[in-house]
Design a protein around this motif. Structure first.
Motif, PDB file in Angstrom:
ATOM      1  N   ARG A   8     -25.335  40.912 -50.042  1.00 34.77           N
ATOM      2  CA  ARG A   8     -26.534  40.219 -49.558  1.00 34.77           C
ATOM      3  C   ARG A   8     -26.666  40.216 -48.046  1.00 34.77           C
ATOM      4  O   ARG A   8     -27.697  39.848 -47.512  1.00 34.77           O
ATOM      5  CB  ARG A   8     -26.534  38.776 -50.068  1.00 34.77           C
ATOM      6  N   ILE A   9     -25.615  40.622 -47.322  1.00 33.94           N
ATOM      7  CA  ILE A   9     -25.653  40.634 -45.859  1.00 33.94           C
ATOM      8  C   ILE A   9     -26.408  41.874 -45.394  1.00 33.94           C
ATOM      9  O   ILE A   9     -26.158  42.972 -45.886  1.00 33.94           O
ATOM     10  CB  ILE A   9     -24.225  40.630 -45.281  1.00 33.94           C
ATOM     11  N   PRO A  10     -27.340  41.745 -44.436  1.00 31.84           N
ATOM     12  CA  PRO A  10     -28.061  42.918 -43.938  1.00 31.84           C
ATOM     13  C   PRO A  10     -27.124  43.891 -43.205  1.00 31.84           C
ATOM     14  O   PRO A  10     -26.055  43.512 -42.722  1.00 31.84           O
ATOM     15  CB  PRO A  10     -29.108  42.344 -42.979  1.00 31.84           C
ATOM     16  N   SER A  11     -27.562  45.130 -43.115  1.00 31.44           N
ATOM     17  CA  SER A  11     -26.727  46.182 -42.528  1.00 31.44           C
ATOM     18  C   SER A  11     -26.372  45.908 -41.073  1.00 31.44           C
ATOM     19  O   SER A  11     -25.254  46.185 -40.640  1.00 31.44           O
ATOM     20  CB  SER A  11     -27.438  47.534 -42.636  1.00 31.44           C
ATOM     21  N   TRP A  12     -27.299  45.358 -40.301  1.00 29.89           N
ATOM     22  CA  TRP A  12     -27.007  45.088 -38.890  1.00 29.89           C
ATOM     23  C   TRP A  12     -25.911  44.034 -38.750  1.00 29.89           C
ATOM     24  O   TRP A  12     -25.077  44.110 -37.867  1.00 29.89           O
ATOM     25  CB  TRP A  12     -28.267  44.683 -38.118  1.00 29.89           C
ATOM     26  N   ALA A  13     -25.896  43.057 -39.663  1.00 31.36           N
ATOM     27  CA  ALA A  13     -24.863  42.022 -39.613  1.00 31.36           C
ATOM     28  C   ALA A  13     -23.504  42.590 -40.038  1.00 31.36           C
ATOM     29  O   ALA A  13     -22.471  42.240 -39.458  1.00 31.36           O
ATOM     30  CB  ALA A  13     -25.256  40.845 -40.497  1.00 31.36           C
ATOM     31  N   LEU A  14     -23.508  43.484 -41.027  1.00 32.70           N
ATOM     32  CA  LEU A  14     -22.260  44.136 -41.415  1.00 32.70           C
ATOM     33  C   LEU A  14     -21.732  45.010 -40.277  1.00 32.70           C
ATOM     34  O   LEU A  14     -20.524  45.093 -40.056  1.00 32.70           O
ATOM     35  CB  LEU A  14     -22.473  44.982 -42.672  1.00 32.70           C
ATOM     36  N   ALA A  15     -22.646  45.647 -39.546  1.00 32.56           N
ATOM     37  CA  ALA A  15     -22.232  46.457 -38.398  1.00 32.56           C
ATOM     38  C   ALA A  15     -21.620  45.577 -37.310  1.00 32.56           C
ATOM     39  O   ALA A  15     -20.622  45.959 -36.690  1.00 32.56           O
ATOM     40  CB  ALA A  15     -23.417  47.247 -37.852  1.00 32.56           C
ATOM     41  N   LEU A  16     -22.186  44.406 -37.083  1.00 29.02           N
ATOM     42  CA  LEU A  16     -21.602  43.475 -36.106  1.00 29.02           C
ATOM     43  C   LEU A  16     -20.233  42.972 -36.563  1.00 29.02           C
ATOM     44  O   LEU A  16     -19.310  42.855 -35.755  1.00 29.02           O
ATOM     45  CB  LEU A  16     -22.538  42.294 -35.860  1.00 29.02           C
ATOM     46  N   LEU A  17     -20.109  42.672 -37.861  1.00 33.32           N
ATOM     47  CA  LEU A  17     -18.802  42.268 -38.396  1.00 33.32           C
ATOM     48  C   LEU A  17     -17.774  43.381 -38.215  1.00 33.32           C
ATOM     49  O   LEU A  17     -16.614  43.121 -37.876  1.00 33.32           O
ATOM     50  CB  LEU A  17     -18.924  41.898 -39.870  1.00 33.32           C
ATOM     51  N   THR A  18     -18.208  44.620 -38.430  1.00 31.18           N
ATOM     52  CA  THR A  18     -17.327  45.765 -38.225  1.00 31.18           C
ATOM     53  C   THR A  18     -16.911  45.866 -36.769  1.00 31.18           C
ATOM     54  O   THR A  18     -15.738  46.088 -36.456  1.00 31.18           O
ATOM     55  CB  THR A  18     -18.024  47.066 -38.665  1.00 31.18           C
ATOM     56  N   LEU A  19     -17.883  45.691 -35.866  1.00 30.32           N
ATOM     57  CA  LEU A  19     -17.598  45.755 -34.436  1.00 30.32           C
ATOM     58  C   LEU A  19     -16.538  44.731 -34.047  1.00 30.32           C
ATOM     59  O   LEU A  19     -15.527  45.071 -33.418  1.00 30.32           O
ATOM     60  CB  LEU A  19     -18.878  45.522 -33.636  1.00 30.32           C
ATOM     61  N   PHE A  20     -16.729  43.484 -34.437  1.00 29.98           N
ATOM     62  CA  PHE A  20     -15.793  42.432 -34.064  1.00 29.98           C
ATOM     63  C   PHE A  20     -14.443  42.597 -34.770  1.00 29.98           C
ATOM     64  O   PHE A  20     -13.392  42.459 -34.153  1.00 29.98           O
ATOM     65  CB  PHE A  20     -16.379  41.057 -34.350  1.00 29.98           C
ATOM     66  N   THR A  23     -12.526  45.642 -33.418  1.00 28.86           N
ATOM     67  CA  THR A  23     -12.077  45.370 -32.055  1.00 28.86           C
ATOM     68  C   THR A  23     -10.846  44.466 -32.061  1.00 28.86           C
ATOM     69  O   THR A  23      -9.890  44.698 -31.318  1.00 28.86           O
ATOM     70  CB  THR A  23     -13.208  44.737 -31.224  1.00 28.86           C
ATOM     71  N   ILE A  24     -10.861  43.454 -32.903  1.00 24.09           N
ATOM     72  CA  ILE A  24      -9.703  42.563 -33.022  1.00 24.09           C
ATOM     73  C   ILE A  24      -8.485  43.344 -33.510  1.00 24.09           C
ATOM     74  O   ILE A  24      -7.381  43.199 -32.978  1.00 24.09           O
ATOM     75  CB  ILE A  24     -10.022  41.372 -33.951  1.00 24.09           C
TER      76      ILE A  24
END
Length: 125
Positions: A8-20, A23-24
């Motif tokens: 249910r999460i939009p693609s842009w939000a999944l991309a941000l989750l991937t980024l963070f 990076t961690i």
């Protein structure tokens, strides 16, 4: 059938989750592994960037497979740290660190293209 939380999460939000998340993981591996791995100089400093590129490429594949129209922005969002480093860092292109960062960006674009093709095929079937 009930959709999962991640579906249910939009693609842009999944991309941000991937980024963070990537990076961690990159900094965690870099701080934990970097001082101990000394093969041909300081390859311990490059391993986290290689792992980062692979993690981002795998995530880009699955995100774009879920939503093939997101191919235009998911690789950019996921690799924004490398893009900013290439623009802002004055010594970026002089040091050999540009190779794993740019290689990871190219790998994520290729993975996104493959994911979009698989996603379209899945949608059409």
């Amino acid at each position: 059938m009930k959709k999962s939380f991640l579906a249910r999460i939009p693609s842009w939000a999944l991309a941000l989750l991937t980024l963070f998340g990537a990076t961690i993981v990159m900094f965690g591996i870099g701080e934990g592994l970097g001082p101990y791995v000394k093969i041909k100089g300081n390859i311990g400093e490059e391993i986290p960037y290689i792992i980062y590129g692979i993690v981002v490429a795998v995530c880009c594949y699955f995100i774009v497979k879920k939503n093939p129209s997101s191919i235009w922005y998911v690789p950019i969002i996921c690799n924004v740290i490398g893009i900013i480093a290439a623009i802002i860092e004055p010594n970026f292109w002089i040091t050999p660190m540009w190779i794993p960062i740019c290689g990871g960006f190219v790998l994520s674009i290729i993975a996104s293209i493959i994911g979009a093709r698989k996603g379209r095929k899945f949608i059409l079937d």
